[in-house]
Design an enzyme around this catalytic site. Sequence first.
Site, PDB file in Angstrom:
ATOM      1  N   HIS A 339       0.819  -1.216   0.000  1.00 42.88           N
ATOM      2  CA  HIS A 339       0.000   0.000   0.000  1.00 42.88           C
ATOM      3  C   HIS A 339       0.851   1.264   0.000  1.00 42.88           C
ATOM      4  O   HIS A 339       0.339   2.368  -0.234  1.00 42.88           O
ATOM      5  CB  HIS A 339      -0.917  -0.002   1.227  1.00 42.88           C
ATOM      6  N   ASP A 343      -2.239   2.203  -4.613  1.00 46.75           N
ATOM      7  CA  ASP A 343      -3.456   2.664  -3.941  1.00 46.75           C
ATOM      8  C   ASP A 343      -4.568   1.633  -4.107  1.00 46.75           C
ATOM      9  O   ASP A 343      -4.530   0.793  -5.007  1.00 46.75           O
ATOM     10  CB  ASP A 343      -3.905   4.015  -4.515  1.00 46.75           C
TER      11      ASP A 343
END
Length: 368
Positions: A339, A343
């Site tokens: 992450h 995204d």
Amino acid sequence: MGESITDGTLATFLKKPGDRVAADEPIAQIETVKVTIDVVSPQDGVIQEYVAKEGDTVEPGVKIAIISKSSEGAAPAAPAEKKPEKAASKRSPPLESVKEDKPKAKVEASPAVDKPKAPAPPPPKRTATESVLPPKERERRVPMTRLRKRVATRLKDSQNTFAMLTTFNEVDMTNLMKLRSDYKDAFVEKHGVKLGFMSGFVKAAVGALQHQPIVNAVIDGYDIIYRDYIDISIAVGTLKGLVVPVVRDADKMNFAEIEKTINGLAKKATDGTISIDEMAGGSFTISNGGVYGSLLSTPIINPPQSAILGMHSIVSRPMIVGGNVVPRPMMYVALTYDHRLIDGREAVFFLRRIKDVVEDPRRLLLDV
């Protein structure tokens, strides 16, 4: 043993002292953090003795055996033993001194570090010693293989380094299964290999990586490295542990080439003959836990990659199609991603692309 491997464990001897061996015949196996490597005889002869023991840690260039050049078998090896013994005795003092000096240096260095830290180190040492005692009744202690140690270290490092998040989706396998059923015989007849589901998912992953190139990228410090190639790692479970051979330039392969490559690499992995080069690199990984019956999982990223796709078992479930409830062969798919780089939007679009292509393989022909 390869640039990335500095040592290994002498796992087993394949021959005994007195056995005749031919040049390039395996006499022992070295277990490294990645693969098991055969040690071959450099010449024809008779094994006189082993100068290393099973379980020893050895480095490239270290001698493990003495082989006579005698062509008369084990009998004339006796007189020839004297020369190697003398040679060994001449060489052994510097070798022993080197081996002894290194541990001594470590032992002498340890107290220097431990003294300022108070008398805390002794208890841990006793605990470590006590933990090696024979196990309790109906228990047994088995040392971890180097491959298992390496897998454990890499996976834990992955958890400690990446900000891992997993997103899920479900795939209707009806059309891919029908495609496989309709053309499996013709496929085998022409290409000499069975048509499996893995090639369909590899092709789907290639398309998804091309649509979302950030998933094929990796973080390096404060830079992002975008890869203009697609090398897909395929996780393969073996009796000795998990290995991840690489299908290189998967974006340039058709279904048959992918199936042949995967089958060849999987066979080598199972036989223990896969090379280090065949597992090096890879920009994205696919793990198929469904072959073992896994319904759902959250796979761990294979460093230094940024994402991994998890496939699972196919289960017939009631689904609503055209307003009617019908049974459909469904598979849960999972994408674990870093992450820090990827995204949620990009991850969801990536997995959605996998779903779209697998559910309608015609998209591959039209590139839509």
